[in-house]
Design a protein around this motif. Structure first.
Motif, PDB file in Angstrom:
ATOM      1  N   ASP A   1       4.897  -0.547   1.994  1.00  0.00           N
ATOM      2  CA  ASP A   1       3.836   0.446   1.904  1.00  0.00           C
ATOM      3  C   ASP A   1       2.716   0.205   2.912  1.00  0.00           C
ATOM      4  OD1 ASP A   1       2.827  -1.817   0.727  1.00  0.00           O
ATOM      5  OD2 ASP A   1       2.385  -0.889  -1.207  1.00  0.00           O
TER       6      ASP A   1
ATOM      7  N   ASP B   1       0.799   0.555   6.628  1.00  0.00           N
ATOM      8  CA  ASP B   1       0.570   1.740   7.458  1.00  0.00           C
ATOM      9  C   ASP B   1       0.848   1.490   8.939  1.00  0.00           C
ATOM     10  OD1 ASP B   1      -1.603   0.124   7.958  1.00  0.00           O
ATOM     11  OD2 ASP B   1      -3.115   1.604   7.391  1.00  0.00           O
ATOM     12  N   THR B   2       1.428   0.324   9.238  1.00  0.00           N
ATOM     13  CA  THR B   2       1.831   0.015  10.611  1.00  0.00           C
ATOM     14  C   THR B   2       3.174  -0.728  10.567  1.00  0.00           C
ATOM     15  OG1 THR B   2       0.770  -2.163  10.670  1.00  0.00           O
ATOM     16  CG2 THR B   2      -0.582  -0.260  11.376  1.00  0.00           C
TER      17      THR B   2
END
Length: 194
Positions: free
Chosen positions: A43, A45-46
């Motif tokens: 989860d 974000d990169t």
């Protein structure tokens, strides 16, 4: 002296084979072992955040040092999509459906600039390190070649006239985003483990 064990935190059989080929002699003194533990929720974000999530989970589960990667294709005209969602772009892990959705979303678009991104993460104890590798290129109008996996049939590496799927495994492994990221992280791995 026995080799030091290093867990490769992936359930993707293609990545295991490819990474063993890429690392080759960089593994001298290191036994790269598979991982059969639970898959963590990615989860982040990169790419780097997701690679660390996987490496941390494998290190915690096994008690050993672990490496992992997160990778995908980022297309300029799509605002960087599919990006970190590359593996499930079409809602599942079906390579063909992901590839077809990408081509459909690029229909009529002339700027097909793209890049493969890879973040390689290494975790041992409290130490964590991430390296990034980028492979620039563009998305072809239709698939070409039968090698590789994922988006390889529609990715034309910069400076070449063939798709990544038309390269031999050795050719791809010498220049890919994964080769670049893991080539940069292995000196850190060796320094910490040997």
């Amino acid at each position: 002296m026995s080799p030091v064990q290093l867990v490769l935190a992936t359930h993707n059989a293609h990545k295991v084979v490819e990474l063993r080929r890429i690392l080759g002699d960089k593994l001298d003194g290191i036994d790269l072992i598979g991982y059969d533990g639970p898959e963590p929720v990615e989860d982040g974000d990169t790419f780097g955040a997701n690679a660390l999530i996987k490496a941390r989970a494998a290190a915690k589960h096994t008690g050993l040092a672990a490496i992992a990667d997160d990778s995908g294709i980022s297309v300029d005209a799509l605002g960087g999509a599919p990006g970190i969602h590359s593996a499930r772009y079409a809602g599942n892990r079906d390579d063909r459906e992901n590839l077809e959705l990408l081509l459909a979303n690029l229909a009529g678009i002339t700027d097909r600039s793209a890049q493969f991104d890879c973040a390689a993460a290494f975790v041992v104890g409290d130490f964590e390190h991430v390296e990034d590798g980028v492979w620039p290129g563009s998305v072809l109008l239709e698939p070409a070649g039968v090698g590789g996996f994922g988006y390889d049939p529609v990715f034309r590496p910069e400076g070449l006239e063939v798709s990544a799927a038309q390269l031999t495994a050795d050719e791809k492994n010498a220049i890919s985003h994964r080769a670049r990221a893991f080539g940069q992280i292995m000196p850190v791995v060796r320094q910490r483990l040997l």
